[in-house]
Design an enzyme around this catalytic site. Structure first.
Site, PDB file in Angstrom:
ATOM      1  N   HIS A 119       0.807  -1.197   0.015  1.00 41.67           N
ATOM      2  CA  HIS A 119      -0.007  -0.091   0.009  1.00 41.67           C
ATOM      3  C   HIS A 119       0.938   1.331  -0.079  1.00 41.67           C
ATOM      4  CE1 HIS A 119      -3.323  -2.754   0.216  1.00 41.67           C
ATOM      5  NE2 HIS A 119      -3.798  -1.776  -0.726  1.00 41.67           N
ATOM      6  N   ARG A 167     -11.629   2.339  -4.125  1.00 42.93           N
ATOM      7  CA  ARG A 167     -11.326   1.226  -2.908  1.00 42.93           C
ATOM      8  C   ARG A 167     -12.085   2.103  -1.644  1.00 42.93           C
ATOM      9  NH1 ARG A 167      -5.767   1.304  -5.419  1.00 42.93           N
ATOM     10  NH2 ARG A 167      -5.225  -1.025  -5.523  1.00 42.93           N
ATOM     11  N   ARG A 227     -15.647  -0.439  -5.713  1.00 35.57           N
ATOM     12  CA  ARG A 227     -15.160  -1.938  -4.725  1.00 35.57           C
ATOM     13  C   ARG A 227     -15.915  -1.852  -3.655  1.00 35.57           C
ATOM     14  NH1 ARG A 227      -9.533  -3.708  -3.939  1.00 35.57           N
ATOM     15  NH2 ARG A 227      -9.228  -2.275  -2.493  1.00 35.57           N
ATOM     16  N   GLU A 231      -8.571 -11.920  -8.253  1.00 36.94           N
ATOM     17  CA  GLU A 231      -7.550 -11.786  -7.586  1.00 36.94           C
ATOM     18  C   GLU A 231      -7.151 -13.189  -6.747  1.00 36.94           C
ATOM     19  OE1 GLU A 231      -7.899  -8.084  -5.287  1.00 36.94           O
ATOM     20  OE2 GLU A 231      -9.855  -8.675  -4.372  1.00 36.94           O
ATOM     21  N   ASN A 236      -2.452  -7.223  -8.023  1.00 39.15           N
ATOM     22  CA  ASN A 236      -1.637  -7.368  -6.785  1.00 39.15           C
ATOM     23  C   ASN A 236      -1.816  -8.510  -5.990  1.00 39.15           C
ATOM     24  OD1 ASN A 236      -1.392  -4.738  -7.903  1.00 39.15           O
ATOM     25  ND2 ASN A 236      -2.777  -3.709  -6.501  1.00 39.15           N
ATOM     26  N   ASP A 237      -3.207  -8.795  -5.796  1.00 36.54           N
ATOM     27  CA  ASP A 237      -3.462  -9.924  -4.784  1.00 36.54           C
ATOM     28  C   ASP A 237      -3.181 -11.251  -5.767  1.00 36.54           C
ATOM     29  OD1 ASP A 237      -3.972  -9.338  -2.252  1.00 36.54           O
ATOM     30  OD2 ASP A 237      -5.916  -8.114  -2.874  1.00 36.54           O
ATOM     31  N   ARG A 285       2.671  -9.639  -0.070  1.00 36.89           N
ATOM     32  CA  ARG A 285       2.693  -8.489  -0.934  1.00 36.89           C
ATOM     33  C   ARG A 285       3.470  -7.347   0.070  1.00 36.89           C
ATOM     34  NH1 ARG A 285      -3.196  -6.549  -2.606  1.00 36.89           N
ATOM     35  NH2 ARG A 285      -2.472  -4.391  -2.672  1.00 36.89           N
ATOM     36  N   CYS A 304      -7.213  -3.613 -12.949  1.00 35.62           N
ATOM     37  CA  CYS A 304      -6.953  -2.373 -12.033  1.00 35.62           C
ATOM     38  C   CYS A 304      -6.226  -2.617 -10.943  1.00 35.62           C
ATOM     39  CB  CYS A 304      -8.353  -2.192 -11.086  1.00 35.62           C
ATOM     40  SG  CYS A 304      -8.752  -3.606 -10.108  1.00 35.62           S
TER      41      CYS A 304
HETATM   42  C1  PEP Z   1      -5.405  -5.797  -6.474  1.00 32.17           C
HETATM   43  O1  PEP Z   1      -5.318  -6.637  -5.472  1.00 32.17           O
HETATM   44  O2  PEP Z   1      -4.773  -6.149  -7.578  1.00 32.17           O
HETATM   45  C2  PEP Z   1      -6.295  -4.616  -6.187  1.00 32.17           C
HETATM   46  C3  PEP Z   1      -6.486  -3.844  -7.165  1.00 32.17           C
HETATM   47  O3  PEP Z   1      -6.845  -4.482  -4.888  1.00 32.17           O
HETATM   48  P1  PEP Z   1      -5.927  -4.106  -3.832  1.00 32.17           P
HETATM   49  O4  PEP Z   1      -4.738  -3.661  -4.155  1.00 32.17           O
HETATM   50  O5  PEP Z   1      -6.528  -2.741  -3.116  1.00 32.17           O
HETATM   51  O6  PEP Z   1      -5.963  -5.323  -2.749  1.00 32.17           O
HETATM   52 MG    MG Z   2      -6.678  -6.776  -4.021  1.00 33.64          MG
END
Ligand code: PEP
Ligand code: MG
Length: 556
Positions: A185, A287, A323, A413, A436-437, A447, A481
């Site tokens: 983050h 988000r 989301r 994800e 990302n996830d 992560r 995304c």
């Molecule tokens: C992701 O996981 O790629 C995503 C867009 O959501 P976040 O980064 O908020 O978990």
């Molecule tokens: Mg995510």
């Protein structure tokens, strides 16, 4: 001297180093003191007074709304009831540190029970308590300064979203963290703010406070005590590149006219301005949990409605993908706790799974969204995070329809969802891939852990294979995304794989738009094929670039 980490938010930042202190420890239960009670009381009063005075001085300096907030906090530190509580505990042999801790605790419980606006103030009380205990223990003050004389380079082991909620580009010149990968983050927030950032930078917190730093958020280089000439040259080069990238405007499309809507990731109404300034055609990921990170109690429907409407109004003709709350693991929300202690929160109750425990919170969010959308022309689409199975997709889509929402989708994800997107497709209107996830779960690599950032690299061919499977042949639109969309070369590869839209932190939009506009869809497909035919992320990157000649022309 230079330190090196992983550049995750391009740009040049320079300023003095500010090291974020670790959190203040809880003074041990039953701690007593030597000496007499009146001295111990004096120590406690002096610490409270110091904290109140510091807050007042910062308020005076900051002015405006920040001043009101800081002055209200200072009043809490001077509260007569609280002072009586501290003194009476000291009379019972409790140390000043512990007396402060316990007295604040009583107030905190009262506020939390009261709920609503008062409940929200619990976090302020915790902040004053920690500041006072830090003074008593001789520790550095916790928290991030918002009123420094010049923008500083914020250095930390890692940053939680709540640490950085008050920050802006005017306050922070760059972020440098020891932990965190490209999808942590810190990285996401830095990109949203347009602040250069370097993560996974070993030894960063050992840099002495106040050292002048030059941070390159693309190469990951952190230079200590640079000369004025070095700073000037780096800033000029970054500005020239930005000017070149900003020449292409308008909706996202390849050179041969294949439309790829370019959307912004936002965390609340505060991000709308940057999204519009960078030409976002809409929002691809709102988000919503970012709105409520520091909340002890669930937000009311009215508050939610206001925050959602503010974003919907900003994009009258555009798509706004919201989301639902993604609570748990790296984004904990105090009002949505998991039902038991979890050894692996990232594999526990998070995202949509949390709504199984708190269905009324889901219903309230969906109904706030439907009300916010009433009468507005924006194309509202609502999606759920962390969906793994078809019945979850159906359950969520049914709840959206019951709430009167026009379009329901799910994020992809979790590898299972990517592998069997075709099984989820009948229930939903669209997909959005959270790379990302998806990378985290594909590589079993947290992560948040800087040492594993290589496995979080979205160029990993295995991840690209999963994206291709998720896009599939089910006929439902499938955007991306996750942070992968913000890498201009990878954005072309994703388009080549068939994704229908790209959503990213607003400052990344001009570079992605410019690179896409200089390549045809066939070039993107060739780049995607070459990347998937590779065995490592480095090879994939190099192989894709062979088909994307404009990257080098643009200095990317
Ligand atoms: C992701 O996981 O790629 C995503 C867009 O959501 P976040 O980064 O908020 O978990
Ligand atoms: Mg995510």
């Amino acid at each position: 001297m230079t330190r090196r980490g992983v550049g995750v938010s391009p740009g040049i930042g320079h300023g003095p180093a500010y090291i974020l202190a670790a959190s203040v420890p809880e003074p041990p239960e039953g701690a007593t003191y030597d000496g007499d009670a009146s001295q111990e009381k004096q120590r406690a009063m002096a610490a409270l007074d110091h904290v109140a005075g510091d807050l007042e001085a910062r308020g005076l300096h900051a002015g405006g709304q920040a001043r009101d907030i800081l002055e209200a906090q200072a009043l809490m530190a001077r509260d007569p009831g609280l002072i009586v509580g501290v003194k009476s505990l000291i009379d019972r042999d409790v140390s000043a540190e512990r007396a402060v801790y316990e007295s604040f605790g009583k107030y905190r419980d009262l506020l939390t029970k009261a709920g609503g606006y008062l409940g929200e103030r619990a976090a302020d009380l915790d902040d004053i308590r920690d500041r006072t205990i830090a003074v008593l223990m001789g520790l550095p003050m916790p928290g991030v300064p918002t009123d420094a004389a010049e923008p500083y380079v914020l250095i930390a082991r890692d940053l939680a979203p709540a640490d950085t909620a008050l920050l802006s580009k005017d306050v922070v010149a760059a972020f440098v963290t020891e932990e965190g990968g490209p999808t942590s983050h810190t990285a996401i927030l830095a990109r949203a703010l347009g602040v250069p950032a370097v993560v996974a930078c070993p030894g960063a917190t050992a840099i002495p406070a106040g050292t002048r730093l030059l941070v390159d958020g693309a190469s990951g280089e952190v230079r200590l005590e640079p000369s004025d000439d070095e700073v000037g040259e780096a800033v000029r080069a970054a500005e020239a590149r930005l000017a070149l990238l900003s020449e292409v405007t308008g909706p996202g499309a390849t050179k041969d006219g294949h439309a790829v809507p370019l959307l912004a990731n936002v965390g609340g109404p505060g991000d709308v301005e940057a999204a519009l300034a960078n030409g976002a055609e809409g929002v691809g990921l709102y988000r919503t949990e970012f709105l409520f990170l520091d909340r002890a109690t669930a937000p009311t429907e009215q508050e939610q409605e206001d925050a959602y409407r503010a974003v919907l109004e900003a994009f009258p003709g555009g798509k706004v993908v919201v989301r639902t709350l993604d609570a748990g693991a790296d984004k904990p929300l105090a009002f949505l706790p998991p039902s038991s202690d979890e050894p692996n929160p990232a594999l526990g109750e998070r995202g949509l799974r949390m709504f199984r425990i708190f269905p009324e919170v889901m219903r309230s969010q969906l109904s706030a969204l439907a009300r916010a959308h009433k009468g507005l022309p924006a194309d509202l689409q609502v999606m759920a995070p962390m969906v793994a199975a078809p019945e979850e997709a159906r359950w969520f889509a049914d709840a959206c329809r019951t709430a009167g929402l026009p379009s329901a989708g799910v994020m992809i994800e979790v590898p299972a969802a990517a592998l069997r997107a075709g099984d989820l497709a009948p229930a939903v209107d669209f997909f959005s891939i959270g790379t990302n996830d998806l990378a985290q779960y594909t590589f079993a690599a947290d992560r948040q852990v800087g040492a594993l950032s290589r496995l979080q690299d979205a160029w990993q061919p295995a991840l690209l294979d999963l994206v291709a499977l998720a896009v599939g042949t089910h006929g439902k639109p499938c955007g991306v995304c996750g942070e992968a969309a913000a890498d201009p070369a990878l954005a072309c590869v994703l388009v080549g794989l068939g994704v229908s839209s790209l959503s990213m932190g607003a400052p990344a939009l001009p570079a992605v738009r410019a690179v896409l506009a200089r390549h045809t869809l066939d070039q993107c497909r060739a780049a995607a094929g070459a990347a998937r035919a590779s065995a490592t992320p480095e090879e994939a990157r190099a192989a894709a670039r062979e088909h994307l000649p404009a990257l080098a022309e643009l200095g990317l």
